[in-house]
Design a protein around this motif. Sequence first.
Motif, mmCIF file in Angstrom:
data_model
loop_
_atom_site.group_PDB
_atom_site.id
_atom_site.type_symbol
_atom_site.label_atom_id
_atom_site.label_comp_id
_atom_site.label_asym_id
_atom_site.label_seq_id
_atom_site.Cartn_x
_atom_site.Cartn_y
_atom_site.Cartn_z
ATOM 1 N N PRO A 1 0.815 -1.220 0.000
ATOM 2 C CA PRO A 1 0.000 0.000 0.000
ATOM 3 C C PRO A 1 0.845 1.264 0.000
ATOM 4 C CG PRO A 1 0.059 -0.952 2.198
ATOM 5 C CD PRO A 1 0.765 -1.923 1.300
ATOM 6 N N PHE A 2 0.361 2.272 -0.702
ATOM 7 C CA PHE A 2 0.864 3.636 -0.605
ATOM 8 C C PHE A 2 -0.177 4.408 0.208
ATOM 9 C CE2 PHE A 2 3.890 2.253 -3.507
ATOM 10 C CZ PHE A 2 4.800 3.263 -3.847
ATOM 11 N N ILE A 3 0.226 4.876 1.370
ATOM 12 C CA ILE A 3 -0.693 5.471 2.343
ATOM 13 C C ILE A 3 -0.479 6.983 2.342
ATOM 14 C CG2 ILE A 3 -1.389 5.517 4.759
ATOM 15 C CD1 ILE A 3 -0.180 2.621 4.917
ATOM 16 N N ALA A 4 -1.487 7.744 1.943
ATOM 17 C CA ALA A 4 -1.314 9.173 1.724
ATOM 18 C C ALA A 4 -2.261 10.006 2.581
ATOM 19 C CB ALA A 4 -1.542 9.509 0.243
ATOM 20 N N VAL A 5 -1.728 11.122 3.096
ATOM 21 C CA VAL A 5 -2.547 12.173 3.694
ATOM 22 C C VAL A 5 -2.219 13.480 2.982
ATOM 23 C CG1 VAL A 5 -2.688 11.047 5.950
ATOM 24 C CG2 VAL A 5 -0.875 12.713 5.520
ATOM 25 N N GLY A 6 -3.121 14.433 3.060
ATOM 26 C CA GLY A 6 -2.898 15.717 2.435
ATOM 27 C C GLY A 6 -2.154 16.668 3.356
ATOM 28 N N PRO B 1 -4.832 20.930 -2.318
ATOM 29 C CA PRO B 1 -6.193 21.454 -2.265
ATOM 30 C C PRO B 1 -7.144 20.504 -1.536
ATOM 31 C CG PRO B 1 -5.271 21.715 -4.468
ATOM 32 C CD PRO B 1 -4.304 20.868 -3.696
ATOM 33 N N ILE B 2 -8.188 21.072 -0.975
ATOM 34 C CA ILE B 2 -9.165 20.278 -0.235
ATOM 35 C C ILE B 2 -9.666 19.125 -1.094
ATOM 36 C CG2 ILE B 2 -11.457 20.325 0.826
ATOM 37 C CD1 ILE B 2 -10.892 23.259 1.556
ATOM 38 N N ASP B 3 -9.617 17.925 -0.537
ATOM 39 C CA ASP B 3 -10.086 16.678 -1.161
ATOM 40 C C ASP B 3 -9.261 16.244 -2.364
ATOM 41 O OD1 ASP B 3 -12.059 16.531 0.737
ATOM 42 O OD2 ASP B 3 -13.645 17.333 -0.544
ATOM 43 N N SER B 4 -8.114 16.897 -2.625
ATOM 44 C CA SER B 4 -7.278 16.456 -3.749
ATOM 45 C C SER B 4 -6.625 15.107 -3.455
ATOM 46 C CB SER B 4 -6.207 17.500 -4.065
ATOM 47 O OG SER B 4 -5.350 17.711 -2.957
ATOM 48 N N VAL B 5 -6.341 14.836 -2.183
ATOM 49 C CA VAL B 5 -5.875 13.502 -1.797
ATOM 50 C C VAL B 5 -7.141 12.722 -1.448
ATOM 51 C CG1 VAL B 5 -4.343 12.180 -0.281
ATOM 52 C CG2 VAL B 5 -3.703 14.487 -0.991
ATOM 53 N N PRO C 1 -14.130 10.682 8.689
ATOM 54 C CA PRO C 1 -14.947 11.830 8.284
ATOM 55 C C PRO C 1 -14.396 12.604 7.086
ATOM 56 C CG PRO C 1 -14.618 11.799 10.656
ATOM 57 C CD PRO C 1 -13.717 10.763 10.100
ATOM 58 N N GLU C 2 -13.065 12.674 6.959
ATOM 59 C CA GLU C 2 -12.439 13.364 5.832
ATOM 60 C C GLU C 2 -11.907 12.333 4.838
ATOM 61 O OE1 GLU C 2 -12.556 16.572 5.637
ATOM 62 O OE2 GLU C 2 -13.092 17.132 7.690
ATOM 63 N N LEU C 3 -11.783 12.726 3.569
ATOM 64 C CA LEU C 3 -11.298 11.789 2.557
ATOM 65 C C LEU C 3 -9.903 11.265 2.890
ATOM 66 C CD1 LEU C 3 -12.454 13.338 -0.844
ATOM 67 C CD2 LEU C 3 -13.213 11.191 0.193
ATOM 68 N N GLY C 4 -9.093 12.085 3.571
ATOM 69 C CA GLY C 4 -7.740 11.662 3.926
ATOM 70 C C GLY C 4 -7.646 10.869 5.209
ATOM 71 N N LEU D 1 -4.558 10.795 9.084
ATOM 72 C CA LEU D 1 -5.475 11.852 9.492
ATOM 73 C C LEU D 1 -5.204 13.118 8.677
ATOM 74 C CD1 LEU D 1 -5.286 11.476 13.380
ATOM 75 C CD2 LEU D 1 -7.227 10.860 11.922
ATOM 76 N N ASP D 2 -6.233 13.676 8.099
ATOM 77 C CA ASP D 2 -6.132 14.930 7.363
ATOM 78 C C ASP D 2 -6.083 16.070 8.381
ATOM 79 O OD1 ASP D 2 -6.439 17.219 5.865
ATOM 80 O OD2 ASP D 2 -8.064 16.429 4.629
ATOM 81 N N SER D 3 -4.941 16.765 8.464
ATOM 82 C CA SER D 3 -4.806 17.851 9.439
ATOM 83 C C SER D 3 -5.132 19.216 8.839
ATOM 84 C CB SER D 3 -3.400 17.851 10.048
ATOM 85 O OG SER D 3 -2.401 17.931 9.049
ATOM 86 N N HIS D 4 -5.758 19.216 7.670
ATOM 87 C CA HIS D 4 -6.271 20.443 7.050
ATOM 88 C C HIS D 4 -5.140 21.465 6.834
ATOM 89 C CE1 HIS D 4 -9.612 18.445 9.262
ATOM 90 N NE2 HIS D 4 -10.234 18.656 8.131
#
Length: 270
Positions: free
Chosen positions: A81-86, A91-95, A108-111, A125-128
């Motif tokens: 697996p390649f495990i990605a967060v933004g 940009p929002i939801d690009s990942v 709750p978030e796509l990331g 976890l997407d830290s925005h």
Amino acid sequence: MTTVSPTLRLIQLSDLHLVEEGKLLRKVLDTPTRMRETLDQILKFNPAAVILSGDIGQRNHHVHDDAAAYFGHFQDQLGIPFIAVGGNHDPIDSVGTAFNPAKTAAGPELGDTVHDVQGLRIIGLDSHGVGRHHGHLTVEQLSWLDKVLAEPAEHGTLVVTHHPPIPSTTLSQRGSGLQNADELYEIIKSSDVRAILTGHYHHQIAGTLGHIPVWVSGAASYNFDLLAEDITLTGMGDGWATVVDVYDETVTFSSLIITPREKVFSKSVG
């Protein structure tokens, strides 16, 4: 002498800052070529997973669909697996849905994802932070994380987020980490979380959130000169990755330089 081998080896790549093909980051760095060369290099480590801890793309460059396809090709070829967060440049939801196809659960978030890597749980976890430097986790994310961690994993858990829950070494970056790190610690302090892997600062730092180890990986694109004046951020062209070795009793982080350097000697140790 008895030698102990890690149960799992992972590779962490952070802050790739990919630009569109034919363009250069800061008019100097060909980050797509560096990414391809780096992925070729890290194959020798036979990693069980590759972790991408944010800022995959440079702000205002439309690269995420191509990056997801490229990482997906490697994932299919290697079977890992390649495990990605933004990050704050993504940009929002690009990942989004094109990334993390091997996830076993989503938040709750796509990331926000969960991956099972041979019994090791890795939670992204997407830290925005898009449009600003600091990051944060929402109440919904923390509640979801608490539920996921309610049941321990076979080999424990690693948490991946772009913004570090510890201060930067550079004075000018202070305050640009994870703003509600204390709330994160309340959720993970009694769990099976073994370490937190992050990026964002463009220099390596090791620290702790409470008793839990935190690692800030050097950036694959460029890194800040810590000898520069406090009021100056000076980007240097060296690129770094991290080798993460997971043992039964500990997790280690080894900085791996991915750009050329001079060899001064070599000797046989066999």
